[in-house]
Design an enzyme around this catalytic site. Structure first.
Site, PDB file in Angstrom:
ATOM      1  N   SER A 152      24.642  43.532 -19.248  1.00  0.00           N
ATOM      2  CA  SER A 152      25.717  42.558 -19.365  1.00  0.00           C
ATOM      3  C   SER A 152      25.440  41.594 -20.510  1.00  0.00           C
ATOM      4  O   SER A 152      24.294  41.323 -20.847  1.00  0.00           O
ATOM      5  CB  SER A 152      25.849  41.770 -18.060  1.00  0.00           C
ATOM      6  OG  SER A 152      26.724  40.671 -18.202  1.00  0.00           O
ATOM      7  N   TYR A 165      21.537  36.931 -12.220  1.00  0.00           N
ATOM      8  CA  TYR A 165      22.271  38.069 -12.776  1.00  0.00           C
ATOM      9  C   TYR A 165      21.789  38.397 -14.190  1.00  0.00           C
ATOM     10  O   TYR A 165      21.573  39.559 -14.541  1.00  0.00           O
ATOM     11  CB  TYR A 165      23.758  37.720 -12.772  1.00  0.00           C
ATOM     12  CG  TYR A 165      24.693  38.815 -13.197  1.00  0.00           C
ATOM     13  CD1 TYR A 165      24.995  39.873 -12.350  1.00  0.00           C
ATOM     14  CD2 TYR A 165      25.309  38.774 -14.451  1.00  0.00           C
ATOM     15  CE1 TYR A 165      25.883  40.866 -12.735  1.00  0.00           C
ATOM     16  CE2 TYR A 165      26.199  39.754 -14.847  1.00  0.00           C
ATOM     17  CZ  TYR A 165      26.489  40.799 -13.987  1.00  0.00           C
ATOM     18  OH  TYR A 165      27.370  41.780 -14.381  1.00  0.00           O
ATOM     19  N   LYS A 169      20.047  41.841 -15.472  1.00  0.00           N
ATOM     20  CA  LYS A 169      20.696  42.685 -16.476  1.00  0.00           C
ATOM     21  C   LYS A 169      19.813  42.911 -17.701  1.00  0.00           C
ATOM     22  O   LYS A 169      19.856  43.983 -18.317  1.00  0.00           O
ATOM     23  CB  LYS A 169      22.030  42.061 -16.881  1.00  0.00           C
ATOM     24  CG  LYS A 169      23.099  42.152 -15.791  1.00  0.00           C
ATOM     25  CD  LYS A 169      23.278  43.573 -15.296  1.00  0.00           C
ATOM     26  CE  LYS A 169      24.508  43.750 -14.436  1.00  0.00           C
ATOM     27  NZ  LYS A 169      24.626  45.136 -13.917  1.00  0.00           N
TER      28      LYS A 169
END
Length: 305
Positions: A152, A165, A169
């Site tokens: 991401s 997150y 990622k």
């Protein structure tokens, strides 16, 4: 050259909706037999139902394709083993893995509970590791495999309120880099996709017209390119709204400041030079960094600096 995936066997995790659903449909349209894996949970990973996966399987079958639903949790290694065993029993092997399953538990780092950090890492990182590990042996034995991890822009560049997150990622980029090296002689090509899509994870975070322009279906061509016979390897491909880019980690030319008492001050004073990407290097492996640094220091093998 048309990408033909006829009779290839693919597993797509998190394929009950959003990006995963579009990836599964795209693979099936090109002839792949698809395991539609989805736990059927909420965005934060809670809950579960096989209904979402069943609906996608029905879509694929109604279009003339082959698919099976699976509700394995990617965080459970035993369940992942069983999923791959079911695919192998039905179709003989697994050629393609698209590790798409993920959850969100966004908060600023100051307010984030450590359990929420761990849960996100467990799904994104260990979930991808579990899936790759289980298919890896078969891919090596058959000398063919295509693996796509989902990274991401949050990991590549950072995003406020997504420390967990983002860390997860970016970890997948490191996993890709090493597996691409280890899988090269077996024609196992490992890449990352950094998608931008108007899925339920972005609902309420941007205007509706932008969400509509970021149709998840416009990302899936990148997946097809990354699993093709002539796919690249060790590539981070970004995709959104029908646009595509590549993101790369590069090494600047740098400079040599020795080990004197003022070395730290010299590094700080020349930070603009050290971060200048003009004439940068694109290392094929980590060892390029130390070889470059030794060269800057005037080191000659067998003679020293």
């Amino acid at each position: 050259m048309t990408i033909d995936l006829t009779n290839k066997v693919a597993i797509v995790t998190g394929a009950g909706g959003g990006l995963g659903r579009q990836h599964a449909l795209a693979l099936a349209r090109r002839g792949a037999r698809v395991v539609v894996n989805d736990l059927g949970g909420n965005v934060d990973g809670t809950g579960g139902s096989l209904a979402a996966a069943d609906r996608v399987v029905q879509e694929i079958r109604e279009a003339g394709g082959e698919a099976m639903a699976n509700r394995a949790s990617v965080t459970d290694f035993g369940q992942v083993e069983a999923m791959v065993a079911d695919a192998t029993e039905a179709w003989g092997r697994v050629d393609i893995l698209v590790a798409n399953a993920g959850i969100l538990r966004d908060k600023t780092f100051a307010k984030m509970e450590i359990e929420d950090f761990r849960a996100v890492l467990d799904v994104h990182v260990m979930g991808s590791v579990h899936c790759a590990k289980v298919v890896w042996t078969g891919m090596r034995e058959r000398a063919f495999g295509r693996i796509v991890f989902t990274t991401s822009s949050s990991g590549l560049f950072g995003n406020f309120g997504q420390a967990n997150y983002a860390a997860a990622k970016m970890a997948l980029v490191g996993l890709m880099n090493t597996l691409a090296l280890e899988g090269a002689k077996y024609d196992i090509r490992v890449n990352c996709l950094a998608p931008t899509a108007g899925t339920r994870m972005l609902e309420g975070l941007m205007p509706q017209d932008q969400l509509e322009a970021l149709d998840p279906a416009l990302v899936s061509p990148a997946v097809l390119a990354l699993v093709a016979d002539d796919a690249p390897t060790k590539t981070v491909l970004c995709a959104g709204a029908g646009s595509f880019e590549a993101s790369r980690i590069v090494l600047t030319k740098g400079g040599h400041f020795g080990a004197g008492e003022d070395a730290a001050e010299k590094v700080l004073a020349h930070m603009d030079r050290l971060t200048d990407t003009a004439g940068h290097l694109l290392p094929e492996e980590g060892a390029v960094q130390y070889r470059h640094e030794l060269a800057l220091a005037g080191f000659v093998p067998g003679k020293g600096a």
